[in-house]
Design a protein around this motif. Sequence first.
Motif, PDB file in Angstrom:
ATOM      1  N   TYR A  17       0.863  -1.179   0.000  1.00  0.00           N
ATOM      2  CA  TYR A  17       0.000   0.000   0.000  1.00  0.00           C
ATOM      3  C   TYR A  17       0.896   1.224   0.000  1.00  0.00           C
ATOM      4  O   TYR A  17       1.774   1.353   0.853  1.00  0.00           O
ATOM      5  N   VAL A  24       3.579   0.571   2.774  1.00  0.00           N
ATOM      6  CA  VAL A  24       3.331  -0.491   3.755  1.00  0.00           C
ATOM      7  C   VAL A  24       3.272  -1.818   3.010  1.00  0.00           C
ATOM      8  O   VAL A  24       2.442  -1.991   2.115  1.00  0.00           O
ATOM      9  N   ALA A  26       1.896  -4.970   3.109  1.00  0.00           N
ATOM     10  CA  ALA A  26       0.863  -5.743   3.808  1.00  0.00           C
ATOM     11  C   ALA A  26       1.116  -7.241   3.650  1.00  0.00           C
ATOM     12  O   ALA A  26       0.845  -8.020   4.567  1.00  0.00           O
ATOM     13  N   THR A  45      -0.737 -11.463  14.245  1.00  0.00           N
ATOM     14  CA  THR A  45      -0.852 -10.171  14.916  1.00  0.00           C
ATOM     15  C   THR A  45      -1.753  -9.244  14.098  1.00  0.00           C
ATOM     16  O   THR A  45      -1.973  -9.462  12.908  1.00  0.00           O
ATOM     17  N   SER A  46      -2.249  -8.212  14.758  1.00  0.00           N
ATOM     18  CA  SER A  46      -3.074  -7.229  14.080  1.00  0.00           C
ATOM     19  C   SER A  46      -2.213  -6.490  13.053  1.00  0.00           C
ATOM     20  O   SER A  46      -1.066  -6.137  13.343  1.00  0.00           O
ATOM     21  N   GLY A  47      -2.755  -6.330  11.848  1.00  0.00           N
ATOM     22  CA  GLY A  47      -2.002  -5.648  10.793  1.00  0.00           C
ATOM     23  C   GLY A  47      -0.990  -6.542  10.101  1.00  0.00           C
ATOM     24  O   GLY A  47      -0.142  -6.061   9.340  1.00  0.00           O
ATOM     25  N   SER A  48      -1.066  -7.867  10.321  1.00  0.00           N
ATOM     26  CA  SER A  48      -0.073  -8.765   9.722  1.00  0.00           C
ATOM     27  C   SER A  48      -0.417  -9.171   8.290  1.00  0.00           C
ATOM     28  O   SER A  48       0.340  -9.901   7.658  1.00  0.00           O
ATOM     29  N   GLY A  49      -1.579  -8.727   7.784  1.00  0.00           N
ATOM     30  CA  GLY A  49      -1.899  -8.968   6.376  1.00  0.00           C
ATOM     31  C   GLY A  49      -2.964 -10.029   6.127  1.00  0.00           C
ATOM     32  O   GLY A  49      -3.210 -10.392   4.978  1.00  0.00           O
ATOM     33  N   LYS A  50      -3.642 -10.476   7.176  1.00  0.00           N
ATOM     34  CA  LYS A  50      -4.617 -11.561   7.038  1.00  0.00           C
ATOM     35  C   LYS A  50      -5.799 -11.164   6.142  1.00  0.00           C
ATOM     36  O   LYS A  50      -6.161 -11.897   5.225  1.00  0.00           O
ATOM     37  N   SER A  51      -6.376 -10.004   6.433  1.00  0.00           N
ATOM     38  CA  SER A  51      -7.517  -9.561   5.613  1.00  0.00           C
ATOM     39  C   SER A  51      -7.066  -9.247   4.197  1.00  0.00           C
ATOM     40  O   SER A  51      -7.785  -9.540   3.228  1.00  0.00           O
ATOM     41  N   THR A  52      -5.875  -8.673   4.073  1.00  0.00           N
ATOM     42  CA  THR A  52      -5.345  -8.380   2.730  1.00  0.00           C
ATOM     43  C   THR A  52      -5.233  -9.673   1.934  1.00  0.00           C
ATOM     44  O   THR A  52      -5.611  -9.727   0.759  1.00  0.00           O
TER      45      THR A  52
HETATM   46  N1  LIG Z   1      -6.523   0.099   2.038  1.00  0.00           N
HETATM   47  C1  LIG Z   1      -5.382   0.226   2.703  1.00  0.00           C
HETATM   48  N2  LIG Z   1      -4.574   1.297   2.527  1.00  0.00           N
HETATM   49  C2  LIG Z   1      -3.388   1.414   3.160  1.00  0.00           C
HETATM   50  N3  LIG Z   1      -2.911   0.488   4.026  1.00  0.00           N
HETATM   51  C3  LIG Z   1      -3.668  -0.598   4.253  1.00  0.00           C
HETATM   52  C4  LIG Z   1      -4.935  -0.790   3.619  1.00  0.00           C
HETATM   53  N4  LIG Z   1      -5.451  -1.976   4.035  1.00  0.00           N
HETATM   54  C5  LIG Z   1      -4.547  -2.482   4.908  1.00  0.00           C
HETATM   55  N5  LIG Z   1      -3.480  -1.673   5.034  1.00  0.00           N
HETATM   56  C6  LIG Z   1      -2.290  -1.928   5.861  1.00  0.00           C
HETATM   57  O1  LIG Z   1      -1.784  -3.201   5.525  1.00  0.00           O
HETATM   58  C7  LIG Z   1      -1.388  -3.924   6.690  1.00  0.00           C
HETATM   59  C8  LIG Z   1      -2.152  -5.235   6.769  1.00  0.00           C
HETATM   60  O2  LIG Z   1      -3.528  -4.967   7.007  1.00  0.00           O
HETATM   61  P1  LIG Z   1      -4.628  -6.107   7.169  1.00  0.00           P
HETATM   62  O3  LIG Z   1      -5.951  -5.437   7.268  1.00  0.00           O
HETATM   63  O4  LIG Z   1      -4.452  -7.106   6.079  1.00  0.00           O
HETATM   64  O5  LIG Z   1      -4.207  -6.759   8.556  1.00  0.00           O
HETATM   65  P2  LIG Z   1      -4.928  -7.893   9.430  1.00  0.00           P
HETATM   66  O6  LIG Z   1      -3.923  -8.950   9.684  1.00  0.00           O
HETATM   67  O7  LIG Z   1      -6.207  -8.293   8.788  1.00  0.00           O
HETATM   68  O8  LIG Z   1      -5.190  -7.125  10.798  1.00  0.00           O
HETATM   69  P3  LIG Z   1      -6.404  -7.305  11.879  1.00  0.00           P
HETATM   70  O9  LIG Z   1      -6.078  -8.541  12.661  1.00  0.00           O
HETATM   71  O10 LIG Z   1      -6.273  -6.075  12.715  1.00  0.00           O
HETATM   72  O11 LIG Z   1      -7.696  -7.387  11.132  1.00  0.00           O
HETATM   73  C9  LIG Z   1      -1.622  -2.995   7.860  1.00  0.00           C
HETATM   74  O12 LIG Z   1      -0.405  -2.355   8.173  1.00  0.00           O
HETATM   75  C10 LIG Z   1      -2.625  -1.980   7.337  1.00  0.00           C
HETATM   76  O13 LIG Z   1      -2.469  -0.729   7.957  1.00  0.00           O
END
Ligand SMILES: Nc1ncnc2c1ncn2[C@@H]1O[C@H](COP(=O)(O)OP(=O)(O)OP(=O)(O)O)[C@@H](O)[C@H]1O
Length: 253
Positions: A17, A24, A26, A45-52
Amino acid sequence: MEVNDVVLAVRDITRVYKGDGHEVYALKNVSFDLYKGELIAIMGTSGSGKSTLLNVLAALDEPDKGKIQLYGQNKMEIFKEPNATFYRRENIGFIFQSFNLLKDLTVEENIALPLILKGEEKLQIDEKVDSMLKLIGLTGWRKHRPVQLSGGQQQRVAIGRALITSPPIVLADELTGNLDYNTTNEILHELVEMKRNLNQSMLVVTHDPNVATFADRVLFFHDGQIVDEYKCIGTKDIDNILSKFRLIMEKRI
Ligand SMILES: Nc1ncnc2c1ncn2[C@@H]1O[C@H](COP(=O)(O)OP(=O)(O)OP(=O)(O)O)[C@@H](O)[C@H]1O
Ligand SMILES: [Mg+2]
């Protein structure tokens, strides 16, 4: 498992991103195989990229690098419309953490939606929705709207909608995030049963080690990478998963 049992092959997927002046990562070179009939739990961990990752696999987001193969075929065209929509309709059931139900539609209409979009016959739709309502225990709630349901019931509708087309791949983001222990277990038993009947492959993001014990394999994410893996063996799983998860949460890896 055999190589030709691989449903999704994920290879070196990177998603960056770009914000004002900073980047970043992701996802960084994420690679793994999802096998037919396999349930993978993803913890991290939170922000580790799972949703991405789930968004990329559902072609809701396009990776910057790497490739995805479906049944051994390169599938990079899925990241452009209209291919993305067709790919999702044919292959993916997506269960969102926030349910994403349509508030003006009833329970049965929400569940029927993917079948309507696929252009199925009304008679066939009615039959499938009836049996799905039975399966998720919401037959008496078919005419209700999402706002009239509890969190657990809304989650069941979201699951019903994701599974109504019997998709070969089910992706769930925090499947049971706001549900109590008993409802979580009930839903997971239903899900595993459906998976077994249809030989589906599932990826479930969770922070709950109890949920992960239902999986065949757990992938641990930290900072955009798979940092550990655990193959469930049936005994002591919860202790093993918990101790690996703790290590990652404490960033000791
Ligand atoms: N649309 C976006 N624009 C910019 N950065 C993003 C975007 N979506 C996610 N990120 C960044 O990418 C990284 C991974 O985000 P992601 O949502 O995949 O994490 P996650 O593992 O699902 O976290 P959580 O457990 O909190 O849901 C984070 O640092 C987040 O800030
Ligand atoms: Mg997330």
